[in-house]
Design a protein around this motif. Sequence first.
Motif, short mmCIF file in Angstrom:
data_model
loop_
_atom_site.label_atom_id
_atom_site.label_comp_id
_atom_site.label_asym_id
_atom_site.label_seq_id
_atom_site.Cartn_x
_atom_site.Cartn_y
_atom_site.Cartn_z
N THR A 81 38.68 4.71 -8.67
CA THR A 81 37.44 5.46 -8.48
C THR A 81 37.57 6.56 -7.44
OG1 THR A 81 36.16 3.47 -9.06
CG2 THR A 81 34.99 5.22 -7.91
N SER B 297 31.23 4.38 -8.62
CA SER B 297 31.01 3.96 -10.00
C SER B 297 29.53 3.70 -10.25
CB SER B 297 31.81 2.69 -10.27
OG SER B 297 31.60 2.21 -11.57
N THR B 298 29.16 3.66 -11.52
CA THR B 298 27.81 3.22 -11.89
C THR B 298 27.71 1.70 -11.67
OG1 THR B 298 28.47 2.78 -14.16
CG2 THR B 298 27.63 4.98 -13.68
N VAL B 299 26.49 1.20 -11.64
CA VAL B 299 26.27 -0.24 -11.53
C VAL B 299 25.88 -0.82 -12.89
CG1 VAL B 299 24.96 -2.08 -10.42
CG2 VAL B 299 25.66 -0.08 -9.09
N SER C 242 28.36 -0.07 -15.98
CA SER C 242 29.66 -0.73 -15.80
C SER C 242 29.58 -2.21 -16.13
CB SER C 242 30.14 -0.56 -14.35
OG SER C 242 30.44 0.78 -14.06
N ALA D 215 32.96 -7.34 -12.20
CA ALA D 215 32.35 -6.04 -12.39
C ALA D 215 31.12 -5.86 -11.49
CB ALA D 215 31.95 -5.84 -13.85
N ALA E 231 31.24 -2.91 -8.71
CA ALA E 231 30.27 -1.82 -8.81
C ALA E 231 29.43 -1.72 -7.54
CB ALA E 231 29.38 -2.01 -10.03
N SER F 200 31.65 -0.39 -4.73
CA SER F 200 31.89 1.03 -4.95
C SER F 200 30.73 1.88 -4.45
CB SER F 200 32.13 1.29 -6.44
OG SER F 200 32.32 2.66 -6.69
N ASN F 201 29.50 1.44 -4.75
CA ASN F 201 28.33 2.20 -4.33
C ASN F 201 28.13 2.15 -2.82
OD1 ASN F 201 26.12 3.28 -6.54
ND2 ASN F 201 27.65 1.92 -7.40
N CYS G 41 34.68 -0.22 -14.89
CA CYS G 41 34.18 0.08 -13.55
C CYS G 41 34.90 1.28 -12.93
CB CYS G 41 34.32 -1.14 -12.64
SG CYS G 41 33.29 -2.53 -13.12
N LYS H 111 33.78 5.04 -14.50
CA LYS H 111 32.39 5.51 -14.47
C LYS H 111 32.11 6.32 -13.22
CE LYS H 111 30.68 3.31 -18.06
NZ LYS H 111 31.91 2.57 -18.31
N SER I 3 28.50 7.65 -11.03
CA SER I 3 27.08 7.37 -10.96
C SER I 3 26.22 8.63 -10.85
CB SER I 3 26.79 6.47 -9.75
OG SER I 3 25.41 6.29 -9.59
#
Length: 303
Positions: A61, A96-98, A101, A115, A119, A122-123, A253, A256, A258
């Motif tokens: 990511t 990444s998106t939540v 993903s 995942a 996710a 990552s956020n 994951c 992606k 976000s």
Amino acid sequence: MGTVVLAALVPARGAAFQLVDGLAVTAIALLFLLHGLRLPRAAVLQGLGHWRLHLVILGVTFLAFPVFVVLLQMLMPGFVAQPLWAGMLFLAALPSTVQSSIAFTSMARGNVAGAVVAAAASNLLGIVLTPFIVMLLSEATGASVSLAGVGRIALLLLAPFVLGQILRRWLADWVEKTRRITSFTDRATIILAVYVAFSEATNEGLWQVLPVSDILRLAMLSVLLLALVMLTSGGIGRMLGFSREDRIAIVFCGSKKSLATGIPMAKLLFAGSMVGPVVLPLMIFHQIQLVICAWLAQRWARR
């Protein structure tokens, strides 16, 4: 996309722009307060044991994505306009998106618990990492990012998120019962931020200087970037001996980006006239990633 068209035809100007701009900033702070309220700490702590999986996803990511974009820009410097390359780098630096993903990992029968944690991590890390990655590479792209923008990220994104985590002790049940309202807040914030960004871009003459061919090239660039990242993440998963379920989580994951986090961040990091061109690659990439990953998840589920 409908909001972009609206901003191109009826952009906010003068006092109206100041009003919607203030509303957008307030909505962004509220959005991250709700994110803090919704994220259960226990679930995150429980899943942190699979650290190898999370390190690979975070590496794809926040490291592989920027490297690929820089290489593509070096190989094809004039393929799109310079502000759009700045947008591609910003896209590469995002978390990444939540929801999608997790949804695609579940659909393809992958490691859903991994995942969820990946996710979320990552956020959380993206609030800190994204602005600094963009700052480090801003000279290469011509983007203008200042420490003041990073400070606004901390004030309007990180501080509300931390406050949400503190208030979760008392408000967690209320948030669970009102998921429809909080989901509406997510979408409304994105729509408002997109309208503000493209209103300012329209007022600055974006559509007079951005040909349709650049938008088509952005779509081609997005497909190429997504293919490179998905092939790389899948290859790393096999090389390191991960199970099929873990490899599915790594691909979905890691590949992606976000929109919900990216648009508020762009508004806080970049100068007003830059926001429209910067978020345009993200909006195009986001649509393409959903279509391709939905097809791939269904294909893997059948296997």
